[in-house]
Scaffold this motif. Sequence first.
Motif, PDB file in Angstrom:
ATOM      1  N   PRO A   1     -12.779  41.007  14.269  1.00 16.09           N
ATOM      2  CA  PRO A   1     -12.650  41.483  12.892  1.00 16.09           C
ATOM      3  C   PRO A   1     -12.336  42.970  12.758  1.00 16.09           C
ATOM      4  O   PRO A   1     -11.472  43.350  11.951  1.00 16.09           O
ATOM      5  CB  PRO A   1     -14.018  41.133  12.283  1.00 16.09           C
ATOM      6  N   GLY A   2     -12.998  43.811  13.529  1.00 18.23           N
ATOM      7  CA  GLY A   2     -12.736  45.255  13.435  1.00 18.23           C
ATOM      8  C   GLY A   2     -11.291  45.611  13.715  1.00 18.23           C
ATOM      9  O   GLY A   2     -10.643  46.297  12.912  1.00 18.23           O
ATOM     10  N   PRO A   3     -10.726  45.183  14.859  1.00 12.61           N
ATOM     11  CA  PRO A   3      -9.315  45.459  15.134  1.00 12.61           C
ATOM     12  C   PRO A   3      -8.347  44.864  14.116  1.00 12.61           C
ATOM     13  O   PRO A   3      -7.273  45.413  13.895  1.00 12.61           O
ATOM     14  CB  PRO A   3      -9.116  44.847  16.526  1.00 12.61           C
ATOM     15  N   VAL A   4      -8.700  43.722  13.501  1.00 13.39           N
ATOM     16  CA  VAL A   4      -7.838  43.156  12.454  1.00 13.39           C
ATOM     17  C   VAL A   4      -7.677  44.161  11.322  1.00 13.39           C
ATOM     18  O   VAL A   4      -6.565  44.443  10.861  1.00 13.39           O
ATOM     19  CB  VAL A   4      -8.424  41.834  11.918  1.00 13.39           C
TER      20      VAL A   4
ATOM     21  N   LEU B   1      -4.186  46.632  10.040  1.00 13.76           N
ATOM     22  CA  LEU B   1      -3.587  46.671   8.702  1.00 13.76           C
ATOM     23  C   LEU B   1      -3.914  47.952   7.944  1.00 13.76           C
ATOM     24  O   LEU B   1      -3.335  48.218   6.909  1.00 13.76           O
ATOM     25  CB  LEU B   1      -4.037  45.461   7.876  1.00 13.76           C
ATOM     26  N   LEU B   2      -4.854  48.725   8.428  1.00 10.99           N
ATOM     27  CA  LEU B   2      -5.382  49.956   7.838  1.00 10.99           C
ATOM     28  C   LEU B   2      -6.251  49.686   6.627  1.00 10.99           C
ATOM     29  O   LEU B   2      -7.339  50.245   6.517  1.00 10.99           O
ATOM     30  CB  LEU B   2      -4.271  50.947   7.470  1.00 10.99           C
ATOM     31  N   ALA B   3      -5.802  48.829   5.706  1.00 12.17           N
ATOM     32  CA  ALA B   3      -6.597  48.552   4.510  1.00 12.17           C
ATOM     33  C   ALA B   3      -6.278  47.161   3.987  1.00 12.17           C
ATOM     34  O   ALA B   3      -5.125  46.747   3.985  1.00 12.17           O
ATOM     35  CB  ALA B   3      -6.314  49.592   3.425  1.00 12.17           C
ATOM     36  N   LEU B   4      -7.320  46.428   3.582  1.00 14.76           N
ATOM     37  CA  LEU B   4      -7.173  45.127   2.942  1.00 14.76           C
ATOM     38  C   LEU B   4      -7.935  45.184   1.627  1.00 14.76           C
ATOM     39  O   LEU B   4      -9.103  45.558   1.593  1.00 14.76           O
ATOM     40  CB  LEU B   4      -7.764  43.997   3.794  1.00 14.76           C
TER      41      LEU B   4
ATOM     42  N   ALA C   1     -12.205  38.883   0.716  1.00 17.63           N
ATOM     43  CA  ALA C   1     -11.838  39.858   1.743  1.00 17.63           C
ATOM     44  C   ALA C   1     -12.356  39.454   3.118  1.00 17.63           C
ATOM     45  O   ALA C   1     -11.683  39.678   4.135  1.00 17.63           O
ATOM     46  CB  ALA C   1     -12.368  41.237   1.364  1.00 17.63           C
ATOM     47  N   THR C   2     -13.542  38.852   3.175  1.00 17.31           N
ATOM     48  CA  THR C   2     -14.035  38.417   4.487  1.00 17.31           C
ATOM     49  C   THR C   2     -13.135  37.332   5.068  1.00 17.31           C
ATOM     50  O   THR C   2     -12.875  37.309   6.277  1.00 17.31           O
ATOM     51  CB  THR C   2     -15.482  37.905   4.400  1.00 17.31           C
ATOM     52  N   TRP C   3     -12.602  36.441   4.203  1.00 16.36           N
ATOM     53  CA  TRP C   3     -11.689  35.418   4.707  1.00 16.36           C
ATOM     54  C   TRP C   3     -10.327  36.020   5.054  1.00 16.36           C
ATOM     55  O   TRP C   3      -9.663  35.555   5.979  1.00 16.36           O
ATOM     56  CB  TRP C   3     -11.548  34.281   3.712  1.00 16.36           C
ATOM     57  N   ALA C   4      -9.897  37.068   4.361  1.00 18.13           N
ATOM     58  CA  ALA C   4      -8.654  37.744   4.739  1.00 18.13           C
ATOM     59  C   ALA C   4      -8.741  38.233   6.176  1.00 18.13           C
ATOM     60  O   ALA C   4      -7.768  38.162   6.938  1.00 18.13           O
ATOM     61  CB  ALA C   4      -8.374  38.914   3.798  1.00 18.13           C
ATOM     62  N   VAL C   5      -9.916  38.699   6.566  1.00 18.54           N
ATOM     63  CA  VAL C   5     -10.132  39.105   7.965  1.00 18.54           C
ATOM     64  C   VAL C   5     -10.199  37.877   8.863  1.00 18.54           C
ATOM     65  O   VAL C   5      -9.556  37.811   9.910  1.00 18.54           O
ATOM     66  CB  VAL C   5     -11.418  39.943   8.090  1.00 18.54           C
ATOM     67  N   GLY C   6     -10.976  36.874   8.449  1.00 23.03           N
ATOM     68  CA  GLY C   6     -11.140  35.679   9.261  1.00 23.03           C
ATOM     69  C   GLY C   6      -9.838  34.942   9.500  1.00 23.03           C
ATOM     70  O   GLY C   6      -9.618  34.382  10.579  1.00 23.03           O
ATOM     71  N   ALA C   7      -8.953  34.913   8.505  1.00 21.87           N
ATOM     72  CA  ALA C   7      -7.678  34.218   8.647  1.00 21.87           C
ATOM     73  C   ALA C   7      -6.811  34.838   9.726  1.00 21.87           C
ATOM     74  O   ALA C   7      -5.919  34.192  10.274  1.00 21.87           O
ATOM     75  CB  ALA C   7      -6.930  34.232   7.313  1.00 21.87           C
ATOM     76  N   ARG C   8      -7.072  36.104  10.049  1.00 22.37           N
ATOM     77  CA  ARG C   8      -6.306  36.826  11.056  1.00 22.37           C
ATOM     78  C   ARG C   8      -7.081  36.980  12.362  1.00 22.37           C
ATOM     79  O   ARG C   8      -6.639  37.697  13.260  1.00 22.37           O
ATOM     80  CB  ARG C   8      -5.930  38.198  10.503  1.00 22.37           C
ATOM     81  N   SER C   9      -8.222  36.331  12.435  1.00 25.72           N
ATOM     82  CA  SER C   9      -9.084  36.434  13.613  1.00 25.72           C
ATOM     83  C   SER C   9      -9.533  35.037  14.029  1.00 25.72           C
ATOM     84  O   SER C   9     -10.640  34.599  13.700  1.00 25.72           O
ATOM     85  CB  SER C   9     -10.306  37.312  13.282  1.00 25.72           C
TER      86      SER C   9
ATOM     87  N   ALA D   1     -22.340  46.408  11.330  1.00 26.13           N
ATOM     88  CA  ALA D   1     -22.260  47.367  12.437  1.00 26.13           C
ATOM     89  C   ALA D   1     -21.428  48.595  12.074  1.00 26.13           C
ATOM     90  O   ALA D   1     -21.309  49.518  12.887  1.00 26.13           O
ATOM     91  CB  ALA D   1     -21.661  46.687  13.667  1.00 26.13           C
ATOM     92  N   GLY D   2     -20.854  48.614  10.880  1.00 24.74           N
ATOM     93  CA  GLY D   2     -20.035  49.748  10.465  1.00 24.74           C
ATOM     94  C   GLY D   2     -18.634  49.740  11.037  1.00 24.74           C
ATOM     95  O   GLY D   2     -17.899  50.728  10.887  1.00 24.74           O
ATOM     96  N   GLU D   3     -18.236  48.638  11.684  1.00 24.43           N
ATOM     97  CA  GLU D   3     -16.869  48.564  12.220  1.00 24.43           C
ATOM     98  C   GLU D   3     -15.856  48.438  11.096  1.00 24.43           C
ATOM     99  O   GLU D   3     -14.715  48.888  11.210  1.00 24.43           O
ATOM    100  CB  GLU D   3     -16.738  47.371  13.164  1.00 24.43           C
ATOM    101  N   ILE D   4     -16.259  47.773  10.033  1.00 24.36           N
ATOM    102  CA  ILE D   4     -15.450  47.621   8.823  1.00 24.36           C
ATOM    103  C   ILE D   4     -16.228  48.268   7.686  1.00 24.36           C
ATOM    104  O   ILE D   4     -17.406  47.974   7.495  1.00 24.36           O
ATOM    105  CB  ILE D   4     -15.212  46.137   8.493  1.00 24.36           C
ATOM    106  N   VAL D   5     -15.572  49.140   6.930  1.00 23.45           N
ATOM    107  CA  VAL D   5     -16.237  49.822   5.823  1.00 23.45           C
ATOM    108  C   VAL D   5     -15.527  49.462   4.523  1.00 23.45           C
ATOM    109  O   VAL D   5     -14.296  49.380   4.466  1.00 23.45           O
ATOM    110  CB  VAL D   5     -16.257  51.343   6.035  1.00 23.45           C
ATOM    111  N   ARG D   6     -16.305  49.248   3.490  1.00 23.00           N
ATOM    112  CA  ARG D   6     -15.752  48.883   2.171  1.00 23.00           C
ATOM    113  C   ARG D   6     -16.004  50.030   1.207  1.00 23.00           C
ATOM    114  O   ARG D   6     -17.147  50.439   0.966  1.00 23.00           O
ATOM    115  CB  ARG D   6     -16.419  47.600   1.686  1.00 23.00           C
TER     116      ARG D   6
END
Length: 387
Positions: free
Chosen positions: A28-31, A35-38, A46-54, A68-73
């Motif tokens: 998820p973090g590298p996804v 893209l820089l921003a989703l 938004a969680t599924w936008a990440v999941g669809a690419r992972s 874990a702070g890998e993804i920040v909103r």
Amino acid sequence: MARDSAHREIALLRARAQGLFPADAAAPGPVVGALLALQAQDLAAATWAVGARSPGATLAGVRAAIDAGEIVRSWPMRGTLHFVPGEDLGWMQRLTTARLLQQARLTHERQGLTAPVYEQARQIAVAALSGGRSLGREAFQALLERNGIDTAANRGYHLIWHLAQTGTLCWGPTAGNAQELVLLDEWVPHPRRLEHEEALGEFLLRYIRGHGPATLADFVWWSKLTVAEAKRGLQVARPQLAERRIGDTSYWVAAELDGVVPDAAQRRRFAASAWLLPAFDEYFLGYRDREASAAPEHHERIVPGRNGVFQPIAVAGGRVVGTWRRRMLGTAAAGQRLGIDIAPFEALSAAQAAGLRRAGERYARFRELGLGEFDVGELRVGDTAAQ
């Protein structure tokens, strides 16, 4: 026909840039980093936008990356919540915040939100959240109320927005189906520091790498930087980009893709691909010109009334062929299953329906549920009917 061929090529290359085709095993973090921003005002979408690419990711896994702070909103651009890599949030806001604050100034002043109020709220936030503490939105607004700051009539939201936009707060750990507020400096202890010109180049480069082929107009729409800023970013990033003509339009792509043309096997696999993507997904939303992914006559179905609310989209062969929604079947005690309803724009082929069902099964696995009913227009497919 040439226009259709160009749209197919653009769609394939964009799907590849976005990590949708071929889907790799990115975490998820590298996804999000790619893209820089989703866009993420709808947290579940938004969680599924990440999941669809992972592939293989679950909702629990994406939430773990958030915790874990890998993804920040937060609000990095357009005045809209996005998922971003935490280390990139600061330099993005330094490019966008001043203009957004100016746009919001009159609205905030009419609500009595002035510089002294902002500063009082900031001091309250720092005192309450220092040391790794967090508070949900309602609890934070109640804290402001106890300290004499009125949060009624949407003032609480605007205060949170201002404190996040100016670098005090961001959304942190998950709590049920929401997130709690934290201090940005503690949640992201090692932000990247970029000079202004470098940041402009980075903004454009990361957009093109995660969304290209795209035009400068697409980037200006997406980032809401000025045309002059976008052109300056292009000057900085130009050595790492290539201009590519597709159909009668010039697009920008990452330099490593210059001259790369999808072969016949890739085109066949892409034609057979199918995805169920969430509301506000970057595959459709992330461009000013969206004809490569959806016929113009269908845009009104994707964004009804042009009101800015993007529906979840069903995609087959790179084209948006309908919208969809999920239903929960059964009870928690008896074991819930997922139902999915597709609202196609036109009649779907059996192959498209089968592909979308497989996409539905993938979404159900992401939610760690079984797929029960699956409806495609007049076609209703039960548990035992998928072949």
